[in-house]
Design a protein around this motif. Structure first.
Motif, PDB file in Angstrom:
ATOM      1  N   VAL A  59      86.595 -43.613 -43.981  1.00  0.00           N
ATOM      2  CA  VAL A  59      86.248 -43.961 -42.614  1.00  0.00           C
ATOM      3  C   VAL A  59      86.607 -44.953 -41.872  1.00  0.00           C
ATOM      4  O   VAL A  59      87.292 -44.686 -40.738  1.00  0.00           O
ATOM      5  CB  VAL A  59      84.637 -43.877 -42.463  1.00  0.00           C
ATOM      6  N   GLU A  60      86.807 -46.306 -42.269  1.00  0.00           N
ATOM      7  CA  GLU A  60      87.171 -47.416 -41.868  1.00  0.00           C
ATOM      8  C   GLU A  60      88.734 -47.059 -41.550  1.00  0.00           C
ATOM      9  O   GLU A  60      89.152 -47.598 -40.577  1.00  0.00           O
ATOM     10  CB  GLU A  60      87.108 -48.289 -42.855  1.00  0.00           C
ATOM     11  N   TYR A  61      89.492 -46.534 -42.345  1.00  0.00           N
ATOM     12  CA  TYR A  61      90.964 -46.416 -42.108  1.00  0.00           C
ATOM     13  C   TYR A  61      91.307 -45.445 -40.989  1.00  0.00           C
ATOM     14  O   TYR A  61      91.998 -45.402 -40.275  1.00  0.00           O
ATOM     15  CB  TYR A  61      91.507 -45.774 -43.429  1.00  0.00           C
ATOM     16  N   PHE A  62      90.182 -44.422 -40.988  1.00  0.00           N
ATOM     17  CA  PHE A  62      90.581 -43.371 -39.665  1.00  0.00           C
ATOM     18  C   PHE A  62      90.343 -44.072 -38.443  1.00  0.00           C
ATOM     19  O   PHE A  62      90.794 -43.801 -37.637  1.00  0.00           O
ATOM     20  CB  PHE A  62      89.286 -42.192 -40.294  1.00  0.00           C
ATOM     21  N   ILE A  63      89.130 -44.964 -38.617  1.00  0.00           N
ATOM     22  CA  ILE A  63      89.009 -45.750 -37.102  1.00  0.00           C
ATOM     23  C   ILE A  63      90.169 -46.531 -36.839  1.00  0.00           C
ATOM     24  O   ILE A  63      90.420 -46.497 -35.510  1.00  0.00           O
ATOM     25  CB  ILE A  63      87.702 -46.221 -37.212  1.00  0.00           C
ATOM     26  N   LYS A  64      90.571 -47.189 -37.959  1.00  0.00           N
ATOM     27  CA  LYS A  64      91.851 -48.203 -37.773  1.00  0.00           C
ATOM     28  C   LYS A  64      93.017 -47.205 -37.014  1.00  0.00           C
ATOM     29  O   LYS A  64      93.540 -47.941 -36.065  1.00  0.00           O
ATOM     30  CB  LYS A  64      92.318 -48.786 -38.874  1.00  0.00           C
ATOM     31  N   GLU A  65      93.093 -45.779 -37.465  1.00  0.00           N
ATOM     32  CA  GLU A  65      94.225 -44.986 -37.085  1.00  0.00           C
ATOM     33  C   GLU A  65      93.707 -44.944 -35.327  1.00  0.00           C
ATOM     34  O   GLU A  65      94.827 -44.868 -34.404  1.00  0.00           O
ATOM     35  CB  GLU A  65      94.198 -43.954 -37.585  1.00  0.00           C
ATOM     36  N   LYS A  66      92.881 -44.742 -35.071  1.00  0.00           N
ATOM     37  CA  LYS A  66      92.266 -44.604 -33.826  1.00  0.00           C
ATOM     38  C   LYS A  66      92.595 -45.695 -33.020  1.00  0.00           C
ATOM     39  O   LYS A  66      93.091 -45.480 -31.656  1.00  0.00           O
ATOM     40  CB  LYS A  66      90.823 -44.009 -33.662  1.00  0.00           C
ATOM     41  N   PHE A  67      92.287 -46.910 -33.490  1.00  0.00           N
ATOM     42  CA  PHE A  67      92.496 -47.894 -32.743  1.00  0.00           C
ATOM     43  C   PHE A  67      93.957 -48.234 -32.542  1.00  0.00           C
ATOM     44  O   PHE A  67      94.281 -48.861 -31.346  1.00  0.00           O
ATOM     45  CB  PHE A  67      91.805 -49.261 -33.476  1.00  0.00           C
ATOM     46  N   ASP A  68      94.809 -48.154 -33.352  1.00  0.00           N
ATOM     47  CA  ASP A  68      96.204 -47.715 -33.161  1.00  0.00           C
ATOM     48  C   ASP A  68      96.604 -47.133 -32.007  1.00  0.00           C
ATOM     49  O   ASP A  68      97.255 -47.604 -30.993  1.00  0.00           O
ATOM     50  CB  ASP A  68      96.809 -47.464 -34.400  1.00  0.00           C
ATOM     51  N   ALA A  69      96.096 -45.824 -31.921  1.00  0.00           N
ATOM     52  CA  ALA A  69      96.447 -45.006 -30.930  1.00  0.00           C
ATOM     53  C   ALA A  69      96.023 -45.578 -29.548  1.00  0.00           C
ATOM     54  O   ALA A  69      96.434 -45.169 -28.491  1.00  0.00           O
ATOM     55  CB  ALA A  69      95.723 -43.627 -31.124  1.00  0.00           C
ATOM     56  N   LEU A  70      94.882 -46.486 -29.524  1.00  0.00           N
ATOM     57  CA  LEU A  70      94.194 -46.894 -28.193  1.00  0.00           C
ATOM     58  C   LEU A  70      94.866 -48.108 -27.970  1.00  0.00           C
ATOM     59  O   LEU A  70      94.593 -48.594 -26.844  1.00  0.00           O
ATOM     60  CB  LEU A  70      92.719 -47.258 -28.450  1.00  0.00           C
ATOM     61  N   GLY A  71      95.752 -48.621 -28.655  1.00  0.00           N
ATOM     62  CA  GLY A  71      96.508 -49.996 -28.374  1.00  0.00           C
ATOM     63  C   GLY A  71      95.551 -51.264 -28.622  1.00  0.00           C
ATOM     64  O   GLY A  71      95.759 -52.165 -27.723  1.00  0.00           O
ATOM     65  N   ILE A  72      94.627 -51.158 -29.538  1.00  0.00           N
ATOM     66  CA  ILE A  72      93.804 -52.292 -29.831  1.00  0.00           C
ATOM     67  C   ILE A  72      94.093 -52.634 -31.372  1.00  0.00           C
ATOM     68  O   ILE A  72      93.128 -52.895 -31.882  1.00  0.00           O
ATOM     69  CB  ILE A  72      92.592 -52.132 -29.292  1.00  0.00           C
ATOM     70  N   ALA A  73      95.283 -52.692 -31.744  1.00  0.00           N
ATOM     71  CA  ALA A  73      95.313 -52.642 -33.321  1.00  0.00           C
ATOM     72  C   ALA A  73      95.059 -53.983 -33.769  1.00  0.00           C
ATOM     73  O   ALA A  73      94.510 -54.443 -34.804  1.00  0.00           O
ATOM     74  CB  ALA A  73      96.834 -52.524 -33.700  1.00  0.00           C
ATOM     75  N   ASP A  74      95.025 -55.184 -32.673  1.00  0.00           N
ATOM     76  CA  ASP A  74      94.658 -56.454 -33.090  1.00  0.00           C
ATOM     77  C   ASP A  74      93.345 -56.638 -33.462  1.00  0.00           C
ATOM     78  O   ASP A  74      92.941 -57.656 -33.836  1.00  0.00           O
ATOM     79  CB  ASP A  74      95.146 -57.430 -31.730  1.00  0.00           C
ATOM     80  N   LEU A  75      92.616 -55.514 -32.837  1.00  0.00           N
ATOM     81  CA  LEU A  75      91.101 -55.939 -33.229  1.00  0.00           C
ATOM     82  C   LEU A  75      90.446 -55.048 -34.407  1.00  0.00           C
ATOM     83  O   LEU A  75      89.259 -55.144 -34.680  1.00  0.00           O
ATOM     84  CB  LEU A  75      90.340 -55.312 -31.884  1.00  0.00           C
ATOM     85  N   LYS A  76      91.494 -54.562 -35.060  1.00  0.00           N
ATOM     86  CA  LYS A  76      90.822 -53.364 -36.133  1.00  0.00           C
ATOM     87  C   LYS A  76      90.351 -53.985 -37.291  1.00  0.00           C
ATOM     88  O   LYS A  76      89.642 -53.426 -38.131  1.00  0.00           O
ATOM     89  CB  LYS A  76      91.799 -52.441 -36.723  1.00  0.00           C
ATOM     90  N   GLU A  77      90.645 -55.333 -37.629  1.00  0.00           N
ATOM     91  CA  GLU A  77      90.155 -55.912 -38.718  1.00  0.00           C
ATOM     92  C   GLU A  77      88.519 -56.252 -38.545  1.00  0.00           C
ATOM     93  O   GLU A  77      87.682 -56.763 -39.352  1.00  0.00           O
ATOM     94  CB  GLU A  77      90.621 -57.201 -39.079  1.00  0.00           C
ATOM     95  N   PHE A  78      87.905 -55.988 -37.353  1.00  0.00           N
ATOM     96  CA  PHE A  78      86.670 -56.133 -37.127  1.00  0.00           C
ATOM     97  C   PHE A  78      85.880 -55.092 -37.235  1.00  0.00           C
ATOM     98  O   PHE A  78      84.416 -54.873 -37.007  1.00  0.00           O
ATOM     99  CB  PHE A  78      86.320 -56.861 -35.756  1.00  0.00           C
TER     100      PHE A  78
END
Length: 445
Positions: free
Chosen positions: A93-112
């Motif tokens: 689930v965490e990795y899935f949301i990280k993919e969504k963050f990449d798509a939203l252009g907020i990859a720099d925040l995904k470690e939170f």
């Protein structure tokens, strides 16, 4: 074979699919994944609102919430594909949301995403949240509808006299409506108690102490943060002192409460079954339906039998859940995990039973002729009334006199009672009072 109602192993998703399909939104694998995504996203937003500097510029909360609002079966499958690699359902689930963050252009925040948490912080909030949703959306309306139907029948038949049976033997007459009102009161009492039980949730890191949160941001009040997130944002009740997992004590109380309600419905089903066998009720005949493959005349009380069987299955599982879940080795073992995946099963059997009972109740046709005939055959039941009035008047040994009458005469009818009364050394006024008592009017208040 592909999975369908015809190939499903469990009758919940097979034979009874139409009765239980609405539960997929709360207890299916896809639903569990969606609830986990919901918790992760709301946690991330709560972190951003807590003052963590790295998240201070977050402005697209609507886009984040759209991840779970628009969560699809395709998304659920993507999480399952990730799980094949991670071999860990929450990490997927965490990795899935990280993919969504990449798509939203907020990859720099995904470690939170999932910052400082263990998987049980997600499971022990997602599962009680889904449980609460299912109770509020499906269970409470279903049980309220049944109680309402019983209350309506109790009111409609409140004046119908009926022979009571204690120990299976004729006893002081009662009224049919009152006997149904007994179930209404019992069910409502237990339902009110059930609604007072909190939906408890664990949220506090790997062993319940916010270790990771505190070491990263020691100046933050993480207990207050956890309480606000669980109690106010999620609408659950955060357990304050925990191990890695929730205690499940209140969840066990929910299971025990549901089991008690089911026991009352088992009692009701058996009583209605008995009344049908005594011919107090007929059942509506539905064109085309067959009661017996061998005996054309039969209309069996199958709805109440089906309900009793499913309620028994549900209770066996509720009992296991309430006994097993509060017990875990040291700070946590994994035995709760596989058990929790089955919480929808007793819920489903309960729902099947509720729908069967409602179907059965709506088929009932009152047969007043049979009720009156039973009372007519049992004039002996007025003996209690006669001996009680004789006690009031100070008549010597009235119980013994009535006992001799009712146990020695082979036929106790209105004439036998009247003859007995005429033989008593009492006033004519009192004799008339006693003769006015019948099995139809001796029904109390």
């Amino acid at each position: 074979m592909s999975l369908s109602p015809l190939t499903a192993v469990s009758p919940i998703d097979g034979r009874y699919h139409q009765a239980t399909k609405e539960l997929a939104a709360y207890f299916s694998e896809a639903a569990l994944i969606k609830y986990r995504v919901f918790i992760e996203i709301e946690y991330f937003i709560a972190l951003a609102e807590s003052g963590i500097s790295q998240l201070a510029d977050l402005s697209n909360q609507g886009d984040l919430r759209a991840i779970y609002i628009n969560f699809s079966e395709h998304d659920a499958q993507r999480v399952k594909d990730l799980e094949k690699v991670t071999n860990h359902d929450v990490k997927a689930v965490e990795y899935f949301i990280k993919e969504k963050f990449d798509a939203l252009g907020i990859a720099d925040l995904k470690e939170f995403i999932h910052f400082g948490l263990t998987s049980q912080d997600i499971n022990n909030t997602a599962i009680p949240y889904s449980w609460k949703d299912a109770l509020n959306t499906v269970y409470y309306p279903s049980v309220a509808e049944l109680i309402g139907e019983l209350a309506k029948m109790a009111e409609e038949w409140k004046a119908i006299p009926m022979l009571a049976k204690t120990h299976g033997q004729p006893a002081s007459p009662t009224r049919l409506g009152k006997e149904l009102a007994v179930f209404v009161e019992r069910l409502q009492t237990q339902l009110d108690q059930l609604k007072t039980i909190p939906f408890s949730a664990k949220f506090g890191g790997a062993t319940g102490n916010f270790n990771a949160h505190h070491v990263a941001y020691p100046a933050s009040d993480w207990v207050t943060f956890g309480n606000r997130f669980v109690n106010e944002i999620l609408g659950l009740k955060r357990s304050q002192k925990t191990t890695q997992i929730e205690h499940y004590d209140n969840f066990a109380a929910h299971c025990d409460g549901l089991k008690r309600i089911n026991n009352i419905f088992i009692d009701l089903s058996r009583d209605i079954w008995a009344y049908i066998s005594m011919d107090y009720f007929k059942q509506q005949i539905i064109a085309g339906q067959i009661g017996s493959s061998a005996m054309p005349h039969k209309v069996n009380p199958i709805d109440f039998e089906n309900a009793e069987g499913n309620l028994g299955l549900a209770n066996a599982l509720f009992e296991h859940l309430s006994a097993k879940l509060p017990v875990s080795r040291l700070q946590r073992d994994l035995t709760d995990s596989t058990v929790l995946r089955n919480i929808g099963v007793p819920f489903a059997h309960t729902l099947i039973a509720f729908k069967s009972i409602m179907r059965g109740l709506k088929k009932l046709i009152l047969n007043e002729t049979a009720l009156r005939a039973d009372l007519e055959k049992n004039w002996a039941v007025v003996a209690e009334a006669i001996q009680t009035i004789l006690r009031r008047e100070g008549y010597p040994q009235p119980y013994e006199a009535l006992k001799d009458l009712t146990r020695t005469n082979s036929i106790i009818n209105q004439e036998a009672i009247a003859t007995f009364i005429d033989g008593l050394a009492i006033s004519e006024v009192l004799k008339e009072e006693l003769k006015a008592i019948t099995p139809w009017n001796y029904t109390g208040v």
